[in-house]
Enzyme design. Structure first.
Site, PDB file in Angstrom:
ATOM      1  N   CYS A 346       0.825  -1.213   0.000  1.00  0.00           N
ATOM      2  CA  CYS A 346       0.000   0.000   0.000  1.00  0.00           C
ATOM      3  C   CYS A 346       0.857   1.261   0.000  1.00  0.00           C
ATOM      4  O   CYS A 346       0.827   2.064   0.942  1.00  0.00           O
ATOM      5  CB  CYS A 346      -0.954  -0.012   1.199  1.00  0.00           C
ATOM      6  SG  CYS A 346      -2.138  -1.365   1.132  1.00  0.00           S
ATOM      7  N   GLU A 347       1.649   1.437  -1.035  1.00  0.00           N
ATOM      8  CA  GLU A 347       2.499   2.610  -1.244  1.00  0.00           C
ATOM      9  C   GLU A 347       2.555   2.890  -2.740  1.00  0.00           C
ATOM     10  O   GLU A 347       2.746   1.965  -3.540  1.00  0.00           O
ATOM     11  CB  GLU A 347       3.937   2.356  -0.757  1.00  0.00           C
ATOM     12  CG  GLU A 347       4.093   2.004   0.700  1.00  0.00           C
ATOM     13  CD  GLU A 347       4.216   3.240   1.572  1.00  0.00           C
ATOM     14  OE1 GLU A 347       4.261   4.357   1.029  1.00  0.00           O
ATOM     15  OE2 GLU A 347       4.270   3.066   2.807  1.00  0.00           O
TER      16      GLU A 347
END
Length: 421
Positions: A346-347
């Protein structure tokens, strides 16, 4: 040169089809070629033939004990930068007299560890470190062999995060102050200066910075000898780059690098130490990943893999390029399309490549990241509670897992909950 080639349309690691490894070990996975590791050591050995030398593999590039043992079995020494690396080197069977200890922040505990277990030399990087080692060695009743890492203020013309030889970098002692530092070493108990150390950076693609640095080291050698110091070793560091992008101009060859060494310091009567890491390990490894999804976005398409930035952080950290190829070779003439190649973390930074042209891919297809043998597995993390991925060593027609993927249970069991929670 590496030993990852297509045969009958399928990528092989030496004589083993990559899909066979993926079926047994699952993905993502690092795969290393023993033949490539051996060959890359040999080209450095040949480049320094006729000179008294020791090739100290910089194990920060890839510190798997099996890889280090393979290097040691060929006669390599190792360059370590922590107590953990020192213990890994010993576990791989490297004798203390072939271990060089580098790094700007050696602790007293690490100094004791190396002095107790045996050490070829400490490469000192500051006066406080020098005085601390003197205290430790004196308390133990031993003498520590040392060199001083001099900073020659040479621009290596590499990425700013891996440049180490300019005046603003944290490494080494300014070369202009070397005489006073060596004079203090002579006066301190428990230390014996045996040589000079220099290292100007990593992934260098031009020999000119090496030449400039080594010429300064040659001049300093003469000055220190005039001052009465016995300089018998020159640790010239590492840093020679590798070709990450197929088709681009290749960096200089080790033989050309060796010629620079001969021309600059070859007549000084010193044993030459070099510390290659990336060039030995980089192209000896690939990371293999599976396609999870193909996702159509606004103006671009995404290839979502089961590997992520925690498994291979170089693209996110350095904007580094890795060639990414399908494990099953596309038919000639197949139309390619651009994809952003990303992982599931989640980046937004979990992006390996943007607008990379690939043949048609589908869920479950395998892709290989080339030149991933250095600074891949060693820089990996468990971010997002993703287990570290396994490492596999191939030798001819057989392979073995040299680091297993931990289970979720093993990973979680390392955490400890206090009794009062």
């Amino acid at each position: 040169m590496d030993h990852f080639l297509y045969r009958d349309g399928v990528l092989h690691a030496e004589d083993v089809p990559v899909p066979d490894i993926a079926r047994v070990v699952s993905t993502p996975v690092y795969i290393y070629s023993a033949a490539t590791l051996r060959r890359h050591f040999q080209v450095f050995d040949e480049a320094l033939a006729g000179m008294d030398h020791l090739i100290c593999y910089a194990m920060k590039a890839n510190s798997n004990v099996a890889v280090v043992k393979l290097m040691g079995d060929m006669g390599a020494g190792v360059d370590v930068v922590s107590g953990g690396e020192y213990l890994r080197a010993k576990a791989a069977g490297i004798p203390g007299e072939r271990i060089v200890f580098s790094g700007v922040g050696k602790t007293r505990d690490e100094m004791r560890l190396a002095l107790e277990g045996g050490i070829r030399q400490f490469n000192l990087e500051s006066e406080p470190e020098m005085r601390a080692l003197s205290e430790v060695a004196t308390a133990m009743g031993v003498t520590a062999p040392v060199t001083v890492r001099v900073n020659p203020d040479v621009d290596a013309k590499t990425h700013e995060k891996i440049a180490t030889g300019k005046s603003e970098n944290k490494f080494g002692i300014p070369i202009a102050r070397a005489r006073e530092v060596y004079a203090e070493i002579r006066d301190l108990p428990g230390l014996e200066a045996v040589g000079i150390d220099v290292h100007i950076g990593s992934q260098l693609t031009d020999l000119a910075p090496f030449r400039a640095a080594y010429e300064k080291v040659a001049e300093l050698t003469g000055v220190l000898r005039e001052d009465g110091h016995t300089i018998t070793r020159l640790d010239l560091g590492g840093g020679l780059g590798i070709p990450y992008e197929h088709g681009n101009q290749a960096p200089p060859l080790p033989m050309e690098y060796g010629q620079v060494i001969r021309e600059t310091v070859g007549d000084l009567g010193c044993e030459i130490e070099i510390e290659p890491g990336r060039l030995i390990a980089g192209n000896s490894g690939i990371m293999v990943s599976s396609v999870i999804y193909l996702k159509q976005g606004e103006g671009r398409n995404f290839l979502i893999l089961d590997a992520a930035m925690n498994d291979l952080v170089r693209p996110s950290m350095y904007d580094a390029h890795h060639d990414i190829v399908p494990v099953t070779e596309a038919e000639p003439g197949v139309e390619r399309a651009p994809f952003d190649i990303v992982g599931p973390v989640c980046e937004s930074g979990d992006t390996f490549a943007k607008m990379r042209n690939l043949p048609p891919m589908t869920d479950g297809d395998l892709v290989a990241f080339r030149s991933a043998g250095a600074y891949g597995a060693v820089m990996a993390s468990e971010y997002n509670s993703r287990p570290l991925i396994p490492e596999v060593l191939v030798d001819g027609d057989h392979f073995a897992v040299i680091r297993a993927r931990p289970t979720y249970e093993e990973m979680i069991a390392r955490d400890m909950v206090p009794e009062w929670l």
